[in-house]
Write an enzyme that holds these catalytic residues in place. Structure first.
Site, short mmCIF file in Angstrom:
data_model
loop_
_atom_site.label_atom_id
_atom_site.label_comp_id
_atom_site.label_asym_id
_atom_site.label_seq_id
_atom_site.Cartn_x
_atom_site.Cartn_y
_atom_site.Cartn_z
N SER A 143 0.87 -1.18 0.00
CA SER A 143 0.00 0.00 0.00
C SER A 143 0.90 1.22 0.00
O SER A 143 2.00 1.18 0.55
CB SER A 143 -0.87 0.01 1.26
OG SER A 143 -1.51 1.27 1.40
N TYR A 157 -1.24 -0.63 10.38
CA TYR A 157 -1.47 -1.11 9.01
C TYR A 157 -0.32 -0.66 8.10
O TYR A 157 0.24 -1.47 7.34
CB TYR A 157 -2.80 -0.55 8.48
CG TYR A 157 -3.06 -0.78 7.01
CD1 TYR A 157 -3.49 -2.02 6.54
CD2 TYR A 157 -2.87 0.24 6.07
CE1 TYR A 157 -3.72 -2.24 5.19
CE2 TYR A 157 -3.10 0.04 4.73
CZ TYR A 157 -3.53 -1.20 4.29
OH TYR A 157 -3.76 -1.42 2.95
P1 NAP Z 1 -11.58 -5.71 0.71
O1 NAP Z 1 -12.46 -5.12 -0.32
O2 NAP Z 1 -11.84 -5.42 2.16
O3 NAP Z 1 -11.55 -7.29 0.49
C1 NAP Z 1 -10.79 -8.05 1.39
C2 NAP Z 1 -10.65 -9.46 0.88
O4 NAP Z 1 -9.74 -10.13 1.74
C3 NAP Z 1 -11.94 -10.24 0.93
O5 NAP Z 1 -11.91 -11.17 -0.10
C4 NAP Z 1 -11.88 -10.91 2.30
O6 NAP Z 1 -12.60 -12.16 2.35
C5 NAP Z 1 -10.40 -11.18 2.40
N1 NAP Z 1 -9.92 -11.28 3.76
C6 NAP Z 1 -10.09 -10.44 4.80
N2 NAP Z 1 -9.49 -10.90 5.90
C7 NAP Z 1 -8.93 -12.09 5.56
C8 NAP Z 1 -8.19 -13.07 6.26
N3 NAP Z 1 -7.91 -12.96 7.56
N4 NAP Z 1 -7.79 -14.17 5.57
C9 NAP Z 1 -8.08 -14.31 4.27
N5 NAP Z 1 -8.78 -13.42 3.55
C10 NAP Z 1 -9.19 -12.33 4.20
O7 NAP Z 1 -10.05 -5.30 0.48
P2 NAP Z 1 -9.33 -4.62 -0.81
O8 NAP Z 1 -9.54 -3.16 -0.70
O9 NAP Z 1 -9.69 -5.34 -2.02
O10 NAP Z 1 -7.80 -4.87 -0.43
C11 NAP Z 1 -7.04 -5.93 -0.98
C12 NAP Z 1 -5.57 -5.69 -0.65
O11 NAP Z 1 -5.16 -4.44 -1.19
C13 NAP Z 1 -5.28 -5.63 0.85
O12 NAP Z 1 -4.04 -6.25 1.11
C14 NAP Z 1 -5.19 -4.14 1.13
O13 NAP Z 1 -4.39 -3.84 2.25
C15 NAP Z 1 -4.58 -3.66 -0.18
N6 NAP Z 1 -4.84 -2.23 -0.41
C16 NAP Z 1 -6.10 -1.77 -0.60
C17 NAP Z 1 -6.29 -0.39 -0.81
C18 NAP Z 1 -7.66 0.23 -1.01
O14 NAP Z 1 -7.78 1.47 -1.00
N7 NAP Z 1 -8.71 -0.55 -1.20
C19 NAP Z 1 -5.19 0.47 -0.81
C20 NAP Z 1 -3.93 -0.05 -0.59
C21 NAP Z 1 -3.76 -1.39 -0.41
P3 NAP Z 1 -14.17 -12.21 2.73
O15 NAP Z 1 -14.91 -11.79 1.48
O16 NAP Z 1 -14.40 -13.65 3.09
O17 NAP Z 1 -14.39 -11.27 3.86
#
Ligand code: NAP
Length: 248
Positions: A143, A157
């Site tokens: 991130s 985080y």
């Molecule tokens: P999201 O929409 O919250 O989706 C999270 C996903 O991870 C879901 O599929 C969830 O499964 C799964 N998950 C949550 N906790 C878990 C665990 N303990 N074990 C296995 N799976 C788990 O997140 P996202 O925004 O797509 O983020 C994906 C990645 O990108 C993350 O690493 C995040 O830190 C990174 N990121 C995101 C952003 C942003 O702005 N969105 C920015 C920077 C980095 P369920 O559906 O079963 O809950």
């Protein structure tokens, strides 16, 4: 790489779901990992199958080593591993460090850091030519928080993503001679449900004015970078960390 299996942790929603669809469109058989939302995971599988792709959903909390081992055993039954996307990640409610419990910090590190390293361990055992494997790719989701530090929001985080950056560099060097490339994406503010899970659903849109490109990103814009890194077009890219953040 065609017909090879990609394991995507957290493939049920958000960036993981978009990556699952993009990888399937490029011929990968997709293992869609999920923590608890079986319905969302099955919907992702169905969307891939509707486009003539192949996918399975496997419940795996990456904070649990036994779940991780079972995830890779399920992947072995599905086909030959070619790639891992360490996508699963969590944030926490907005808090200062002097307000954080040990349990919160430990869970953040268990999921975002230890989970990613253990998944990579399982992938390296299968991919590395040192172990008789065919080579492959490991992509980590970092991130821009790793560089910004996220003060007054979630420094824990940000620190977990800083660890992912160091891990990407080190593991990439460690396995560079064994047919494995390792890279990370640092997303900026992406329109997913992660912000709501941290108790601040409007966060990305509220901060979009601070993004040089003046908008939030879409999950597909991260997925496109991930599948490029997984492809032979990125054949000379390893230990690299790429910002996909609209300049943030
Ligand atoms: P999201 O929409 O919250 O989706 C999270 C996903 O991870 C879901 O599929 C969830 O499964 C799964 N998950 C949550 N906790 C878990 C665990 N303990 N074990 C296995 N799976 C788990 O997140 P996202 O925004 O797509 O983020 C994906 C990645 O990108 C993350 O690493 C995040 O830190 C990174 N990121 C995101 C952003 C942003 O702005 N969105 C920015 C920077 C980095 P369920 O559906 O079963 O809950």
């Amino acid at each position: 790489m065609n017909d090879r299996v990609v394991v995507i942790t957290g493939g049920s929603r958000g960036i993981g779901r978009a990556t699952a669809l993009a990888a399937a469109a490029r011929g990968f058989k997709v293992v869609v990992g999920y923590a608890s939302n079986a319905e969302a995971a099955q919907e992702t599988v169905s969307a891939i199958e509707a486009s003539n792709g192949r996918a399975i959903a496997v419940k795996c909390d990456v904070g649990d080593e036994a779940d991780i081992i079972a995830l890779f055993e399920a992947a072995d039954k599905f086909g030959t591993l070619g790639a891992l996307v360490n996508n699963a990640g969590i944030v926490g409610p907005t808090a200062r460090v002097d307000e954080m419990s040990a349990e919160r910090i430990q869970r953040m590190m268990a999921v975002n850091v230890t989970g990613s390293i253990l998944c990579a361990r399982e992938a390296v055992k299968r991919l590395s030519t040192r172990h008789g494997g065919p080579g492959g790719v490991i992509i980590n989701l970092s991130s821009v928080a790793a560089k910004l530090g996220s003060p007054n929001t979630y420094v824990d985080y940000a620190a977990s993503k800083g660890a992912i950056d160091s891990f990407t560099i080190g593991l990439g060097h460690e396995v560079a001679g064994e047919g494995i490339r390792v890279a990370a994406i640092r997303p900026g503010l992406i329109d997913t449900e992660i912000h709501a899970s941290g108790g601040d659903p409007d966060r990305a849109h509220r901060l979009s004015g601070h993004v040089p490109m003046q908008r939030v990103g879409r999950a597909e814009e991260i997925a496109n970078a991930v599948v490029w890194l997984m492809s032979d077009e990125a054949s000379y890219v390893t230990s690299a960390i790429i910002d996909v953040s609209g300049g943030r």
